[in-house]
Design an enzyme around this catalytic site. Sequence first.
Site, mmCIF file in Angstrom:
data_model
loop_
_atom_site.group_PDB
_atom_site.id
_atom_site.type_symbol
_atom_site.label_atom_id
_atom_site.label_comp_id
_atom_site.label_asym_id
_atom_site.label_seq_id
_atom_site.Cartn_x
_atom_site.Cartn_y
_atom_site.Cartn_z
ATOM 1 N N GLY A 32 39.304 32.032 37.804
ATOM 2 C CA GLY A 32 40.305 32.265 39.360
ATOM 3 C C GLY A 32 41.504 32.623 39.291
ATOM 4 C CE1 TYR A 33 42.509 37.312 38.030
ATOM 5 C CE2 TYR A 33 40.733 36.634 39.147
ATOM 6 C CZ TYR A 33 41.141 37.782 38.161
ATOM 7 O OH TYR A 33 40.608 38.146 37.338
ATOM 8 C CG LEU A 34 46.914 29.371 37.647
ATOM 9 C CD1 LEU A 34 47.288 29.614 36.559
ATOM 10 C CD2 LEU A 34 46.527 28.769 39.321
#
Length: 155
Positions: free
Chosen positions: A28-30
């Site tokens: 996932g991407y922050l």
Amino acid sequence: MAKEIERKFLVHPRKWSDVVAGLPIRQGYLCATKKSSVRVRTYGDSAYLTVKGHTSDITRDEYEYEIPVKDANEILDNLCEHPPIEKTRYRILYKGHTWEVDEFGGANQGLTVAEVELKDPKEDVELPDWIDREVSDDPRYFNSNLSAKPFSTWK
């Protein structure tokens, strides 16, 4: 400064599990902008925090740090944009290069992409017969973009 030099390809359909065992990946991407991205990834029994810079041609800055799997899962569940990227990665040695073939699941089901890392952008690489076409210059296939606009939503 670490550099990632990578070409990306679509592949012809194949049952990759017949070739070699795969490892599940969840990421996932922050943060994901045109300038950089920060992602968290679980990969088998390991987890990583990765910071990547802007891609220029097929090269970009990359910094990767191992983190506890428990922390990675909490970050993925609570802090990252959704949906997370789900895929199984198969590593295949072919003519002196290691190919990473990713079969996507979840919102990107039906997409299979192969990547090969190079030492130099001009390095020659012999393509396996299962390669379809190169998509290195198509940002839709960047994982950060697949997270924001999954393959299943393309028309």
